[in-house]
Scaffold this motif. Structure first.
Motif, PDB file in Angstrom:
ATOM      1  N   HIS A 111       0.868  -1.180   0.000  1.00 22.74           N
ATOM      2  CA  HIS A 111       0.000   0.000   0.000  1.00 22.74           C
ATOM      3  C   HIS A 111       0.904   1.228   0.000  1.00 22.74           C
ATOM      4  O   HIS A 111       1.577   1.520   0.981  1.00 22.74           O
ATOM      5  CB  HIS A 111      -0.913  -0.009   1.232  1.00 22.74           C
ATOM      6  CG  HIS A 111      -1.969   1.049   1.193  1.00 22.74           C
ATOM      7  ND1 HIS A 111      -3.037   1.043   2.056  1.00 22.74           N
ATOM      8  CD2 HIS A 111      -2.131   2.153   0.414  1.00 22.74           C
ATOM      9  CE1 HIS A 111      -3.800   2.089   1.811  1.00 22.74           C
ATOM     10  NE2 HIS A 111      -3.261   2.783   0.818  1.00 22.74           N
ATOM     11  N   SER A 112       0.927   1.959  -1.116  1.00 18.56           N
ATOM     12  CA  SER A 112       1.801   3.107  -1.310  1.00 18.56           C
ATOM     13  C   SER A 112       1.051   4.383  -0.929  1.00 18.56           C
ATOM     14  O   SER A 112       0.064   4.754  -1.572  1.00 18.56           O
ATOM     15  CB  SER A 112       2.244   3.171  -2.782  1.00 18.56           C
ATOM     16  OG  SER A 112       3.155   4.201  -3.020  1.00 18.56           O
TER      17      SER A 112
ATOM     18  N   TYR B 170       0.308  -3.440  -6.142  1.00 22.10           N
ATOM     19  CA  TYR B 170       0.301  -2.397  -5.114  1.00 22.10           C
ATOM     20  C   TYR B 170      -0.917  -1.499  -5.315  1.00 22.10           C
ATOM     21  O   TYR B 170      -1.468  -1.377  -6.415  1.00 22.10           O
ATOM     22  CB  TYR B 170       1.589  -1.573  -5.132  1.00 22.10           C
ATOM     23  CG  TYR B 170       1.901  -0.863  -6.423  1.00 22.10           C
ATOM     24  CD1 TYR B 170       1.458   0.436  -6.663  1.00 22.10           C
ATOM     25  CD2 TYR B 170       2.653  -1.500  -7.423  1.00 22.10           C
ATOM     26  CE1 TYR B 170       1.760   1.085  -7.851  1.00 22.10           C
ATOM     27  CE2 TYR B 170       2.953  -0.851  -8.615  1.00 22.10           C
ATOM     28  CZ  TYR B 170       2.503   0.443  -8.821  1.00 22.10           C
ATOM     29  OH  TYR B 170       2.789   1.078 -10.006  1.00 22.10           O
ATOM     30  N   VAL B 171      -1.329  -0.887  -4.218  1.00 25.94           N
ATOM     31  CA  VAL B 171      -2.441   0.061  -4.191  1.00 25.94           C
ATOM     32  C   VAL B 171      -1.883   1.424  -3.807  1.00 25.94           C
ATOM     33  O   VAL B 171      -0.993   1.517  -2.952  1.00 25.94           O
ATOM     34  CB  VAL B 171      -3.513  -0.384  -3.170  1.00 25.94           C
ATOM     35  CG1 VAL B 171      -4.585   0.684  -2.991  1.00 25.94           C
ATOM     36  CG2 VAL B 171      -4.143  -1.704  -3.587  1.00 25.94           C
TER      37      VAL B 171
ATOM     38  N   ALA C 262      -4.822  -0.665  -8.100  1.00 26.40           N
ATOM     39  CA  ALA C 262      -6.008   0.107  -7.755  1.00 26.40           C
ATOM     40  C   ALA C 262      -5.585   1.363  -7.013  1.00 26.40           C
ATOM     41  O   ALA C 262      -4.447   1.476  -6.538  1.00 26.40           O
ATOM     42  CB  ALA C 262      -6.968  -0.711  -6.883  1.00 26.40           C
ATOM     43  N   PHE C 263      -6.519   2.296  -6.939  1.00 28.57           N
ATOM     44  CA  PHE C 263      -6.329   3.516  -6.150  1.00 28.57           C
ATOM     45  C   PHE C 263      -7.317   3.530  -4.995  1.00 28.57           C
ATOM     46  O   PHE C 263      -8.446   3.041  -5.111  1.00 28.57           O
ATOM     47  CB  PHE C 263      -6.533   4.765  -7.013  1.00 28.57           C
ATOM     48  CG  PHE C 263      -5.345   5.113  -7.856  1.00 28.57           C
ATOM     49  CD1 PHE C 263      -4.543   6.188  -7.532  1.00 28.57           C
ATOM     50  CD2 PHE C 263      -5.021   4.348  -8.967  1.00 28.57           C
ATOM     51  CE1 PHE C 263      -3.433   6.507  -8.298  1.00 28.57           C
ATOM     52  CE2 PHE C 263      -3.927   4.653  -9.745  1.00 28.57           C
ATOM     53  CZ  PHE C 263      -3.124   5.739  -9.412  1.00 28.57           C
TER      54      PHE C 263
ATOM     55  N   TYR D  27      -7.562  -4.703  -0.520  1.00 26.99           N
ATOM     56  CA  TYR D  27      -6.317  -5.449  -0.747  1.00 26.99           C
ATOM     57  C   TYR D  27      -6.604  -6.827  -1.343  1.00 26.99           C
ATOM     58  O   TYR D  27      -5.950  -7.254  -2.302  1.00 26.99           O
ATOM     59  CB  TYR D  27      -5.548  -5.622   0.568  1.00 26.99           C
ATOM     60  CG  TYR D  27      -5.200  -4.349   1.284  1.00 26.99           C
ATOM     61  CD1 TYR D  27      -4.806  -3.202   0.592  1.00 26.99           C
ATOM     62  CD2 TYR D  27      -5.256  -4.276   2.674  1.00 26.99           C
ATOM     63  CE1 TYR D  27      -4.475  -2.036   1.264  1.00 26.99           C
ATOM     64  CE2 TYR D  27      -4.930  -3.124   3.350  1.00 26.99           C
ATOM     65  CZ  TYR D  27      -4.549  -2.002   2.650  1.00 26.99           C
ATOM     66  OH  TYR D  27      -4.234  -0.856   3.324  1.00 26.99           O
ATOM     67  N   GLN D  28      -7.575  -7.516  -0.761  1.00 26.46           N
ATOM     68  CA  GLN D  28      -7.883  -8.868  -1.238  1.00 26.46           C
ATOM     69  C   GLN D  28      -8.355  -8.843  -2.689  1.00 26.46           C
ATOM     70  O   GLN D  28      -7.968  -9.694  -3.496  1.00 26.46           O
ATOM     71  CB  GLN D  28      -8.934  -9.500  -0.326  1.00 26.46           C
ATOM     72  CG  GLN D  28      -8.396  -9.821   1.061  1.00 26.46           C
ATOM     73  CD  GLN D  28      -9.485 -10.232   2.039  1.00 26.46           C
ATOM     74  OE1 GLN D  28     -10.657  -9.875   1.865  1.00 26.46           O
ATOM     75  NE2 GLN D  28      -9.097 -10.952   3.086  1.00 26.46           N
TER      76      GLN D  28
END
Length: 385
Positions: free
Chosen positions: A88-89, A111-112, A148-149, A375-376
């Motif tokens: 997660h960024s 990554y999100v 994703a965002f 996340y999943q």
């Protein structure tokens, strides 16, 4: 799930992002995730904030070169070595974006990104040259290749789309914990204002985007010998960025309102708790925000909030837990005057509504569960149902 969170700062310099990281990572651990938080070393983390960290285990890595770039040569390898399922960024425009991108290329894992308001129009215009160069170097790829965002609100999601992002966007707000019971310590401003004065509190990063110059000017006009407003005092608490606090102090002196505006410096821990407990209302006159943690904290303490629509929490107005503050100077003064004339009984009504809004929509356990779903779904390459 093994999850890594990455941010440019873990310390107080990260403001609301750092606070959100701590609470979200802690709640995700309670839900069974294995979480590690990675950030960049700075003086505040080394001197005090490491000991006050309340989130999942955190690693602060050393940097080389300008702090504004945040180049940490060891970050990519640290992520590779820890072997997370997803990263997660948090935030943009720093070199940690490139580190996350490199980790993804090396591992093939997703990554999100949470921009935290950094793709809003005001934020994009600020420091344009740096952002142009960073975009060309690596930020464009970092944005393009995200699974994703995460947007904090629908207006932020719209700003992300307007920037040209085509990736999936999940809207999940920041969260907050209800304060623990008990009586706080004496107010940090005790002895500096009359005991009977009502307090309007600003608490956060002292930065131009918070729009405090405009608000102090409106405060000066709204409290000048006007019946029903003279009993209020403005408390400005927070950490200075780029010398902006001195600009504000000079303005206060020029306007001759030193008796009604008090600067306390940064407040953390028990002092921050005491500030919220002893305030009567909270203000955030910002030009640009994601979903500000400071507003949610104020609501959790039952404080009515005066804020602009740029804070992206219009639901607070809908439920009657706060009042709208215009960005127009003339209307800002009028909004402020109206707010300062409310009595103790009306403040109590606002207080009850504020706590109910937090309980229904913004408690961290609910928010963390929604983020775990994000996340999943990002790992399995599907949308949240």
């Amino acid at each position: 799930m093994k999850l890594a969170m990455v941010s440019a700062s873990l310390s107080r310099t990260g403001g609301g992002v750092s606070a959100a990281l701590q609470s979200l990572s802690r709640q995700l651990e309670k839900l069974g995730a294995d979480v590690r938080v990675f950030g960049l070393m700075d003086a505040e983390w080394s001197n005090a904030d490491r000991a006050q960290w309340t989130g999942a285990p955190a690693v602060a890595l050393p940097t080389i070169g300008p702090r504004a770039l945040g180049y940490s040569p060891g970050l990519t390898q640290a992520l590779v070595d820890w072997k997370p399922d997803i990263v997660h960024s948090h935030g943009l425009w720093m070199h940690n974006s490139r580190s996350v991108l490199q980790w993804s290329h090396r591992t093939g894992r997703p990554y999100v990104i949470s921009p935290h308001g950094m793709l809003d129009p005001w934020a994009v215009r600020n420091s344009r040259l740096k952002k142009y160069l960073v975009t060309k170097a690596y930020e464009a790829a970092h944005l393009r290749e995200a699974a994703a965002f995460h947007a904090l609100c629908e207006p932020e999601a719209a700003a992300i789309r307007a920037f040209g992002i085509k990736n999936p966007i999940h809207v999940v707000p920041n969260g907050v914990d209800l304060p623990k019971g008990g009586v706080g310590k004496a107010a940090p401003w005790k002895g500096r204002i009359p005991e009977e004065a009502k307090v309007m509190l600003f608490l956060g990063r002292i930065h131009p985007k918070k729009n405090l110059i405009a608000f102090i000017s409106a405060w000066s006009r709204a409290t000048s010998d006007r019946k029903g407003t003279a009993s209020w005092r403005l408390i400005i608490a927070g950490w200075d960025q780029g010398g902006h606090e001195q600009e504000l102090k000079s303005l206060v002196k020029t306007l001759g309102i030193e008796k009604t505006v008090v600067f306390t410096g940064p407040l953390f821990g028990d002092m921050k708790d005491s500030a919220f407990r002893n305030a009567d209302a909270f203000v955030l006159p910002s030009k640009s925000e994601g979903v500000p943690v400071s507003v949610l904290e104020a609501l959790s303490y039952g404080k009515p909030v005066l804020m602009t629509t740029a804070c992206n929490l219009d639901i607070i107005f809908y439920f009657g837990a706060g009042k709208r503050l215009s960005l127009s100077p003339v209307e800002m003064q009028r909004d402020l005057e109206d707010f300062l004339k409310i009595g103790r009984s009306e403040i109590e009504i606002y207080a009850n509504r504020a706590v109910k809004v937090v309980e229904n929509l913004f408690l961290w356990p609910k928010v963390a569960k929604r983020m775990l779903d994000v996340y999943q779904c990002s790992i399995s390459n599907r949308l949240v149902p």
